[in-house]
Enzyme design. Structure first.
Site, PDB file in Angstrom:
ATOM      1  N   ASP A  12      -4.306  -4.158 -18.764  1.00 44.19           N
ATOM      2  CA  ASP A  12      -3.376  -3.032 -18.987  1.00 44.19           C
ATOM      3  C   ASP A  12      -3.546  -2.429 -20.382  1.00 44.19           C
ATOM      4  O   ASP A  12      -2.572  -2.020 -21.012  1.00 44.19           O
ATOM      5  CB  ASP A  12      -1.914  -3.476 -18.793  1.00 44.19           C
ATOM      6  CG  ASP A  12      -1.663  -4.060 -17.413  1.00 44.19           C
ATOM      7  OD1 ASP A  12      -2.295  -3.606 -16.449  1.00 44.19           O
ATOM      8  OD2 ASP A  12      -0.822  -4.970 -17.302  1.00 44.19           O
ATOM      9  N   ASN A  43       1.471   3.031  -2.620  1.00 43.28           N
ATOM     10  CA  ASN A  43       0.734   3.950  -3.507  1.00 43.28           C
ATOM     11  C   ASN A  43      -0.487   4.517  -2.795  1.00 43.28           C
ATOM     12  O   ASN A  43      -0.811   5.699  -2.952  1.00 43.28           O
ATOM     13  CB  ASN A  43       0.333   3.255  -4.807  1.00 43.28           C
ATOM     14  CG  ASN A  43       1.479   3.228  -5.804  1.00 43.28           C
ATOM     15  OD1 ASN A  43       1.814   4.252  -6.409  1.00 43.28           O
ATOM     16  ND2 ASN A  43       2.104   2.079  -5.954  1.00 43.28           N
ATOM     17  N   GLN A  74      10.349   7.613  -7.985  1.00 42.01           N
ATOM     18  CA  GLN A  74      10.476   8.653  -9.025  1.00 42.01           C
ATOM     19  C   GLN A  74       9.222   8.779  -9.899  1.00 42.01           C
ATOM     20  O   GLN A  74       9.011   9.825 -10.498  1.00 42.01           O
ATOM     21  CB  GLN A  74      11.693   8.363  -9.917  1.00 42.01           C
ATOM     22  CG  GLN A  74      13.002   8.482  -9.171  1.00 42.01           C
ATOM     23  CD  GLN A  74      14.218   8.310 -10.083  1.00 42.01           C
ATOM     24  OE1 GLN A  74      14.107   8.231 -11.298  1.00 42.01           O
ATOM     25  NE2 GLN A  74      15.393   8.260  -9.479  1.00 42.01           N
ATOM     26  N   GLY A 106       0.778  -1.235   0.000  1.00 36.01           N
ATOM     27  CA  GLY A 106       0.000   0.000   0.000  1.00 36.01           C
ATOM     28  C   GLY A 106       0.808   1.283   0.000  1.00 36.01           C
ATOM     29  O   GLY A 106       0.319   2.321   0.477  1.00 36.01           O
ATOM     30  N   ASP A 120     -11.874  -3.803 -20.371  1.00 40.37           N
ATOM     31  CA  ASP A 120     -11.962  -5.254 -20.213  1.00 40.37           C
ATOM     32  C   ASP A 120     -10.619  -5.962 -20.390  1.00 40.37           C
ATOM     33  O   ASP A 120     -10.436  -7.075 -19.911  1.00 40.37           O
ATOM     34  CB  ASP A 120     -12.940  -5.844 -21.255  1.00 40.37           C
ATOM     35  CG  ASP A 120     -14.374  -5.592 -20.845  1.00 40.37           C
ATOM     36  OD1 ASP A 120     -14.579  -5.054 -19.744  1.00 40.37           O
ATOM     37  OD2 ASP A 120     -15.282  -5.940 -21.619  1.00 40.37           O
ATOM     38  N   HIS A 123       0.543   0.992 -13.239  1.00 45.19           N
ATOM     39  CA  HIS A 123       1.330  -0.179 -13.644  1.00 45.19           C
ATOM     40  C   HIS A 123       2.812   0.213 -13.659  1.00 45.19           C
ATOM     41  O   HIS A 123       3.162   1.275 -14.189  1.00 45.19           O
ATOM     42  CB  HIS A 123       0.886  -0.671 -15.026  1.00 45.19           C
ATOM     43  CG  HIS A 123       1.593  -1.923 -15.422  1.00 45.19           C
ATOM     44  ND1 HIS A 123       1.253  -3.168 -14.917  1.00 45.19           N
ATOM     45  CD2 HIS A 123       2.670  -2.122 -16.224  1.00 45.19           C
ATOM     46  CE1 HIS A 123       2.072  -4.075 -15.412  1.00 45.19           C
ATOM     47  NE2 HIS A 123       2.943  -3.463 -16.205  1.00 45.19           N
ATOM     48  N   ARG A 164     -15.482 -17.989  -8.634  1.00 45.14           N
ATOM     49  CA  ARG A 164     -15.116 -16.651  -9.089  1.00 45.14           C
ATOM     50  C   ARG A 164     -16.341 -15.773  -9.316  1.00 45.14           C
ATOM     51  O   ARG A 164     -16.334 -14.576  -9.038  1.00 45.14           O
ATOM     52  CB  ARG A 164     -14.299 -16.777 -10.382  1.00 45.14           C
ATOM     53  CG  ARG A 164     -13.482 -15.562 -10.691  1.00 45.14           C
ATOM     54  CD  ARG A 164     -12.497 -15.336  -9.571  1.00 45.14           C
ATOM     55  NE  ARG A 164     -11.635 -14.208  -9.832  1.00 45.14           N
ATOM     56  CZ  ARG A 164     -10.516 -13.963  -9.184  1.00 45.14           C
ATOM     57  NH1 ARG A 164     -10.115 -14.759  -8.208  1.00 45.14           N
ATOM     58  NH2 ARG A 164      -9.785 -12.921  -9.468  1.00 45.14           N
ATOM     59  N   GLU A 183       5.754   6.322  -9.641  1.00 42.60           N
ATOM     60  CA  GLU A 183       4.413   5.919  -9.196  1.00 42.60           C
ATOM     61  C   GLU A 183       3.803   6.855  -8.161  1.00 42.60           C
ATOM     62  O   GLU A 183       2.645   7.266  -8.283  1.00 42.60           O
ATOM     63  CB  GLU A 183       4.452   4.502  -8.623  1.00 42.60           C
ATOM     64  CG  GLU A 183       4.796   3.447  -9.647  1.00 42.60           C
ATOM     65  CD  GLU A 183       4.666   2.044  -9.098  1.00 42.60           C
ATOM     66  OE1 GLU A 183       3.659   1.719  -8.472  1.00 42.60           O
ATOM     67  OE2 GLU A 183       5.605   1.252  -9.292  1.00 42.60           O
ATOM     68  N   ASN A 227      -5.722   2.615 -13.080  1.00 41.17           N
ATOM     69  CA  ASN A 227      -4.753   1.651 -12.546  1.00 41.17           C
ATOM     70  C   ASN A 227      -3.350   2.224 -12.686  1.00 41.17           C
ATOM     71  O   ASN A 227      -3.066   2.956 -13.629  1.00 41.17           O
ATOM     72  CB  ASN A 227      -4.843   0.350 -13.370  1.00 41.17           C
ATOM     73  CG  ASN A 227      -3.843  -0.707 -12.924  1.00 41.17           C
ATOM     74  OD1 ASN A 227      -3.721  -0.997 -11.734  1.00 41.17           O
ATOM     75  ND2 ASN A 227      -3.115  -1.279 -13.873  1.00 41.17           N
TER      76      ASN A 227
HETATM   77  C1  GAR Z   1       3.144  -1.171  -7.430  1.00 42.81           C
HETATM   78  O1  GAR Z   1       4.445  -1.170  -7.951  1.00 42.81           O
HETATM   79  C2  GAR Z   1       2.124  -1.174  -8.554  1.00 42.81           C
HETATM   80  O2  GAR Z   1       2.526  -0.420  -9.662  1.00 42.81           O
HETATM   81  C3  GAR Z   1       2.064  -2.637  -8.885  1.00 42.81           C
HETATM   82  O3  GAR Z   1       2.083  -3.281  -7.621  1.00 42.81           O
HETATM   83  C4  GAR Z   1       2.846  -2.491  -6.706  1.00 42.81           C
HETATM   84  C5  GAR Z   1       2.046  -2.284  -5.446  1.00 42.81           C
HETATM   85  O4  GAR Z   1       2.811  -1.649  -4.451  1.00 42.81           O
HETATM   86  N1  GAR Z   1       0.913  -2.963  -9.666  1.00 42.81           N
HETATM   87  C6  GAR Z   1       0.913  -3.885 -10.628  1.00 42.81           C
HETATM   88  O5  GAR Z   1       1.884  -4.554 -10.895  1.00 42.81           O
HETATM   89  C7  GAR Z   1      -0.402  -4.033 -11.379  1.00 42.81           C
HETATM   90  N2  GAR Z   1      -0.237  -4.805 -12.566  1.00 42.81           N
HETATM   91  P1  GAR Z   1       2.125  -0.919  -3.227  1.00 42.81           P
HETATM   92  O6  GAR Z   1       1.148  -1.916  -2.596  1.00 42.81           O
HETATM   93  O7  GAR Z   1       3.258  -0.609  -2.290  1.00 42.81           O
HETATM   94  O8  GAR Z   1       1.420   0.319  -3.723  1.00 42.81           O
END
Ligand code: GAR
Length: 207
Positions: A151, A14, A179, A12, A148, A110, A66, A181, A108
């Protein structure tokens, strides 16, 4: 006020960047109304709790199949009724019914420059391992709308990050987070909250 639900699966960081940006007003006109995790052990849930934001656990493990999980996930989202859903390290494929219902309202982050190192199987540290295996000299992060596909939605913002010689995947992951995200995602939320973006012919433009 833009009402935002953040979906998480892990540490978490981000989510923390978003919470901090709301607190210090880098993000304006925004309220984080809930955090949804598919993983009971996600530290992100602690971060939500520390911020007095409801943390909600919805794990596929607790449902027969699911389909049942997807329905419960959609029901919970409808109950929260967000204006925007932010996937911040959420490692569950968003059900088609949700991308349809919340079309143009899910984003999202990535950890690569899409269309490199993305799609099925590319998540978390794996993305950086593959980038290092390929020997790229520049990588980065991308914020995009979710459709859908995996990415594949319209790209909102990207930021390049240099790969250093002898980087480990963890070192590269940390640099991409610091740098790119943690800046890109709050900026995108602020842009959406303040009506600065539009989608024209499947591409995002600044108004
Ligand atoms: C982040 O690097 C995010 O970009 C990636 O997971 C990590 C989560 O870190 N997401 C993906 O790879 C989605 N395809 P966080 O829990 O510390 O934010």
């Amino acid at each position: 006020m833009l009402r935002v639900v953040v979906c998480v699966s892990g540490g978490g960081t981000n989510l923390q960047a978003i919470l901090d940006a709301v607190d210090n007003k880098t993000i304006t006109n925004t309220e984080i109304i809930g955090v949804i995790s598919n993983n009971a052990g996600a530290y992100a849930l602690e971060r939500a709790k520390n911020h007095n934001i409801p943390g909600i656990l919805i794990s596929p493990k607790d449902y027969a199949d699911r389909e049942a999980f997807n329905q419960a996930f959609l029901d919970k989202m409808d109950e929260l009724a967000p204006d925007l859903i932010v996937l911040a390290g959420f490692l569950v494929k968003i059900p088609d019914a949700m991308t349809t219902k919340y079309s143009g309202r899910i984003i999202n982050i990535h950890p690569s420059l899409i269309p490199s190192f993305c799609g099925v199987g590319f998540y978390g540290l794996k993305v950086h391992e593959e980038a290092l295996k390929r020997g790229v000299k520049v990588t980065g992060a991308t914020v995009h709308y979710v459709n859908d596909g995996m990415d594949e939605g319209p790209i909102i913002a990207q930021k390049a990050v240099m790969v250093e010689q002898d980087d480990t995947a963890k070192e590269l992951q940390q640099r991409v987070m610091e740098q790119a995200e943690w800046k890109l995602l709050p900026q995108a939320i602020d842009d959406i909250a303040n009506g600065r973006l539009e989608i024209v012919d499947g591409k995002v433009r600044r108004k």
